[in-house]
Scaffold this motif. Structure first.
Motif, PDB file in Angstrom:
ATOM      1  N   GLU A 124     -24.564 102.143  38.989  1.00 49.22           N
ATOM      2  CA  GLU A 124     -25.787 102.371  38.211  1.00 49.22           C
ATOM      3  C   GLU A 124     -25.811 101.445  36.984  1.00 49.22           C
ATOM      4  O   GLU A 124     -26.825 100.804  36.680  1.00 49.22           O
ATOM      5  N   ALA A 125     -24.662 101.349  36.313  1.00 47.70           N
ATOM      6  CA  ALA A 125     -24.575 100.468  35.137  1.00 47.70           C
ATOM      7  C   ALA A 125     -24.791  99.014  35.546  1.00 47.70           C
ATOM      8  O   ALA A 125     -25.482  98.259  34.848  1.00 47.70           O
ATOM      9  N   GLU A 126     -24.226  98.621  36.672  1.00 46.00           N
ATOM     10  CA  GLU A 126     -24.404  97.234  37.130  1.00 46.00           C
ATOM     11  C   GLU A 126     -25.868  96.950  37.469  1.00 46.00           C
ATOM     12  O   GLU A 126     -26.375  95.854  37.209  1.00 46.00           O
ATOM     13  N   SER A 127     -26.537  97.936  38.036  1.00 45.28           N
ATOM     14  CA  SER A 127     -27.940  97.754  38.381  1.00 45.28           C
ATOM     15  C   SER A 127     -28.795  97.588  37.116  1.00 45.28           C
ATOM     16  O   SER A 127     -29.667  96.718  37.040  1.00 45.28           O
ATOM     17  N   ILE A 128     -28.517  98.406  36.085  1.00 44.20           N
ATOM     18  CA  ILE A 128     -29.255  98.266  34.820  1.00 44.20           C
ATOM     19  C   ILE A 128     -28.969  96.896  34.215  1.00 44.20           C
ATOM     20  O   ILE A 128     -29.873  96.196  33.738  1.00 44.20           O
ATOM     21  N   ALA A 129     -27.692  96.495  34.259  1.00 41.24           N
ATOM     22  CA  ALA A 129     -27.314  95.199  33.678  1.00 41.24           C
ATOM     23  C   ALA A 129     -27.999  94.049  34.408  1.00 41.24           C
ATOM     24  O   ALA A 129     -28.385  93.052  33.788  1.00 41.24           O
ATOM     25  N   SER A 130     -28.161  94.203  35.705  1.00 37.19           N
ATOM     26  CA  SER A 130     -28.837  93.155  36.473  1.00 37.19           C
ATOM     27  C   SER A 130     -30.301  93.027  36.023  1.00 37.19           C
ATOM     28  O   SER A 130     -30.824  91.924  35.828  1.00 37.19           O
ATOM     29  N   ASP A 131     -30.968  94.175  35.796  1.00 39.72           N
ATOM     30  CA  ASP A 131     -32.339  94.147  35.273  1.00 39.72           C
ATOM     31  C   ASP A 131     -32.366  93.513  33.878  1.00 39.72           C
ATOM     32  O   ASP A 131     -33.264  92.737  33.544  1.00 39.72           O
ATOM     33  N   LEU A 132     -31.373  93.879  33.082  1.00 40.22           N
ATOM     34  CA  LEU A 132     -31.332  93.352  31.712  1.00 40.22           C
ATOM     35  C   LEU A 132     -31.112  91.848  31.691  1.00 40.22           C
ATOM     36  O   LEU A 132     -31.659  91.138  30.853  1.00 40.22           O
ATOM     37  N   CYS A 133     -30.291  91.376  32.618  1.00 38.85           N
ATOM     38  CA  CYS A 133     -30.018  89.943  32.715  1.00 38.85           C
ATOM     39  C   CYS A 133     -31.330  89.190  32.930  1.00 38.85           C
ATOM     40  O   CYS A 133     -31.625  88.186  32.261  1.00 38.85           O
ATOM     41  N   ARG A 134     -32.143  89.701  33.860  1.00 36.01           N
ATOM     42  CA  ARG A 134     -33.435  89.078  34.153  1.00 36.01           C
ATOM     43  C   ARG A 134     -34.374  89.192  32.944  1.00 36.01           C
ATOM     44  O   ARG A 134     -35.055  88.236  32.573  1.00 36.01           O
ATOM     45  N   ALA A 135     -34.391  90.360  32.329  1.00 38.88           N
ATOM     46  CA  ALA A 135     -35.295  90.568  31.193  1.00 38.88           C
ATOM     47  C   ALA A 135     -34.904  89.664  30.020  1.00 38.88           C
ATOM     48  O   ALA A 135     -35.764  89.050  29.383  1.00 38.88           O
ATOM     49  N   ASP A 136     -33.611  89.580  29.745  1.00 42.46           N
ATOM     50  CA  ASP A 136     -33.157  88.729  28.628  1.00 42.46           C
ATOM     51  C   ASP A 136     -33.536  87.270  28.883  1.00 42.46           C
ATOM     52  O   ASP A 136     -33.939  86.548  27.966  1.00 42.46           O
ATOM     53  N   ALA A 137     -33.386  86.823  30.141  1.00 38.59           N
ATOM     54  CA  ALA A 137     -33.720  85.434  30.481  1.00 38.59           C
ATOM     55  C   ALA A 137     -35.220  85.202  30.315  1.00 38.59           C
ATOM     56  O   ALA A 137     -35.652  84.150  29.817  1.00 38.59           O
ATOM     57  N   ASP A 138     -36.017  86.192  30.703  1.00 36.70           N
ATOM     58  CA  ASP A 138     -37.466  86.062  30.545  1.00 36.70           C
ATOM     59  C   ASP A 138     -37.843  85.993  29.070  1.00 36.70           C
ATOM     60  O   ASP A 138     -38.714  85.224  28.665  1.00 36.70           O
ATOM     61  N   TYR A 139     -37.159  86.793  28.273  1.00 35.66           N
ATOM     62  CA  TYR A 139     -37.429  86.771  26.830  1.00 35.66           C
ATOM     63  C   TYR A 139     -37.035  85.413  26.244  1.00 35.66           C
ATOM     64  O   TYR A 139     -37.735  84.862  25.383  1.00 35.66           O
ATOM     65  N   ALA A 140     -35.913  84.859  26.742  1.00 41.85           N
ATOM     66  CA  ALA A 140     -35.472  83.562  26.233  1.00 41.85           C
ATOM     67  C   ALA A 140     -36.523  82.494  26.504  1.00 41.85           C
ATOM     68  O   ALA A 140     -36.686  81.546  25.730  1.00 41.85           O
ATOM     69  N   GLU A 141     -37.257  82.662  27.591  1.00 47.33           N
ATOM     70  CA  GLU A 141     -38.270  81.665  27.952  1.00 47.33           C
ATOM     71  C   GLU A 141     -39.621  81.950  27.281  1.00 47.33           C
ATOM     72  O   GLU A 141     -40.278  81.049  26.772  1.00 47.33           O
ATOM     73  N   LEU A 142     -40.011  83.214  27.276  1.00 50.48           N
ATOM     74  CA  LEU A 142     -41.374  83.551  26.846  1.00 50.48           C
ATOM     75  C   LEU A 142     -41.451  84.279  25.510  1.00 50.48           C
ATOM     76  O   LEU A 142     -42.543  84.455  24.965  1.00 50.48           O
ATOM     77  N   GLY A 143     -40.304  84.715  25.007  1.00 52.83           N
ATOM     78  CA  GLY A 143     -40.322  85.465  23.748  1.00 52.83           C
ATOM     79  C   GLY A 143     -41.121  86.757  23.883  1.00 52.83           C
ATOM     80  O   GLY A 143     -41.132  87.387  24.949  1.00 52.83           O
ATOM     81  N   VAL A 144     -41.846  87.116  22.839  1.00 52.52           N
ATOM     82  CA  VAL A 144     -42.563  88.396  22.851  1.00 52.52           C
ATOM     83  C   VAL A 144     -43.737  88.394  23.841  1.00 52.52           C
ATOM     84  O   VAL A 144     -44.335  89.441  24.088  1.00 52.52           O
ATOM     85  N   GLU A 145     -44.059  87.214  24.412  1.00 51.26           N
ATOM     86  CA  GLU A 145     -45.113  87.153  25.437  1.00 51.26           C
ATOM     87  C   GLU A 145     -44.597  87.634  26.793  1.00 51.26           C
ATOM     88  O   GLU A 145     -45.370  87.816  27.740  1.00 51.26           O
ATOM     89  N   SER A 146     -43.297  87.823  26.935  1.00 50.70           N
ATOM     90  CA  SER A 146     -42.759  88.301  28.218  1.00 50.70           C
ATOM     91  C   SER A 146     -43.398  89.641  28.585  1.00 50.70           C
ATOM     92  O   SER A 146     -43.488  90.544  27.743  1.00 50.70           O
ATOM     93  N   PRO A 147     -43.825  89.801  29.836  1.00 44.74           N
ATOM     94  CA  PRO A 147     -44.469  91.069  30.229  1.00 44.74           C
ATOM     95  C   PRO A 147     -43.459  92.177  30.564  1.00 44.74           C
ATOM     96  O   PRO A 147     -43.862  93.273  30.937  1.00 44.74           O
ATOM     97  N   LEU A 148     -42.175  91.875  30.444  1.00 42.46           N
ATOM     98  CA  LEU A 148     -41.168  92.843  30.903  1.00 42.46           C
ATOM     99  C   LEU A 148     -40.806  93.895  29.860  1.00 42.46           C
ATOM    100  O   LEU A 148     -39.961  94.743  30.110  1.00 42.46           O
ATOM    101  N   PHE A 149     -41.434  93.821  28.702  1.00 40.24           N
ATOM    102  CA  PHE A 149     -41.006  94.716  27.623  1.00 40.24           C
ATOM    103  C   PHE A 149     -42.133  95.634  27.166  1.00 40.24           C
ATOM    104  O   PHE A 149     -42.376  95.818  25.975  1.00 40.24           O
ATOM    105  N   GLY A 150     -42.811  96.207  28.142  1.00 38.52           N
ATOM    106  CA  GLY A 150     -43.915  97.103  27.809  1.00 38.52           C
ATOM    107  C   GLY A 150     -43.414  98.387  27.168  1.00 38.52           C
ATOM    108  O   GLY A 150     -42.254  98.771  27.328  1.00 38.52           O
ATOM    109  N   PRO A 151     -44.296  99.081  26.452  1.00 34.92           N
ATOM    110  CA  PRO A 151     -43.897 100.356  25.845  1.00 34.92           C
ATOM    111  C   PRO A 151     -43.733 101.437  26.909  1.00 34.92           C
ATOM    112  O   PRO A 151     -44.482 101.448  27.888  1.00 34.92           O
TER     113      PRO A 151
END
Ligand code: SF4
Length: 287
Positions: A217-244
């Motif tokens: 379960e932890a590895e699965s969350i980390a895998s999502d986070l890896c993708r989200a962090d990379a998206d943030y690195a590219e798009l910053g706050v415009e990334s759509p992965l960080f909705g409320p």
């Protein structure tokens, strides 16, 4: 921020996280972004009273074990609470004083039910766990060695009603159990939530299979986070992965001032509302 490139044959970089970081993503991706990615970090609200109580209680339960066995008395607990007290977030001095006395009484009553001559194996001990994809580091509240059995103990200082199921489903405690087993080269399957205000102990005995599921379960969350962090690195706050992810937690969220959707969930709680009987589940996270 450059995105790390990987090539075939290159060893994969481990994703490093604390259990709190993993859970922050599950709670609310926007809050995760503000807490861990946005720089400068958005200003957080001032500390609430229930957090002050929780931090002080944890500090007392840490420092208590530095005393010699003969010093482990109610008088010493009263002194430790006085020294550790954080006078922040209370309605007024009178409320703070009443809660200091209440906390002293609760910690003293809790410690009466503990074998005070038996030194824990670890107190606020940092532990870590590495898998093929994930490096988890965190700090457990207490590690007991009870006749050869290793037990992970987590203190809870809020008033939320807990059950054994909370011990069973706790991701941090399961990860700590796996980390401890690796560090001491002995099995560690028992995890316990100690609710200090009531003295109640909620326990669960894991099996190798349930622990493995928690690691997955932890590895699965980390895998999502890896993708989200990379998206943030590219798009910053415009990334759509960080909705409320709005929920009752919004009323207690430290970043609410920066989140219009969260603000629409209703009025913010007062600094001392978490001391009341219907205090936040969120208090359990911080305490
Ligand atoms: S207020 Fe609610 S939706 Fe907004 S960041 Fe906080 S937890 Fe997330």
């Amino acid at each position: 921020m450059p995105v790390q490139q990987t090539f075939s044959g290159m060893p994969r970089r481990l994703y490093s996280a604390s259990p709190s970081k993993l859970l922050a993503w599950l709670d609310c991706p926007r809050r995760y972004r503000m807490q861990y990615l946005d720089r400068p970090k958005p200003a957080v609200r001032s500390r609430r009273a229930h957090t002050s109580v929780g931090v002080a209680t944890h500090n007392v339960l840490r420092d208590f074990w530095d005393l010699t066995p003969v010093e482990r008395t109610p008088t010493s607990v009263e002194r430790l609470v006085r020294q550790s007290w954080i006078d922040v977030g209370f309605r007024d001095a009178d409320q703070s004083a009443r809660w200091r006395l209440r906390t002293t009484a609760r910690v003293t009553a809790y410690l009466r039910g503990v074998d005070r001559d038996h030194q824990p194996l670890g107190v606020e001990r940092t532990v870590s766990l590495h898998t093929d994809t994930l490096a988890v580091t965190g700090r457990l509240d207490r590690l007991d060695d009870r006749d050869g059995e290793l037990v992970v103990v987590d203190y809870k200082t809020g008033r939320a009603r807990l059950t054994d199921d909370d011990a069973r489903t706790s991701l941090p405690m399961a990860l700590y159990a796996v980390a401890v087993a690796g560090m001491f080269r002995r099995p560690c399957v028992r995890v316990e939530l100690h609710q200090v205000p009531t003295g109640q102990v909620l326990a669960h005995e894991h099996t190798p299979e349930t622990l493995q599921r928690k690691v997955a379960e932890a590895e699965s969350i980390a895998s999502d986070l890896c993708r989200a962090d990379a998206d943030y690195a590219e798009l910053g706050v415009e990334s759509p992965l960080f909705g409320p992810r709005v929920s009752p937690i919004c009323a207690w969220c430290d970043f609410r001032a920066h989140c219009p959707e969260g603000q629409r969930m209703g009025p913010e709680k007062s600094d001392w509302a978490g001391l009341e009987a219907d205090g936040p589940g969120g208090a359990e996270r911080t305490a």
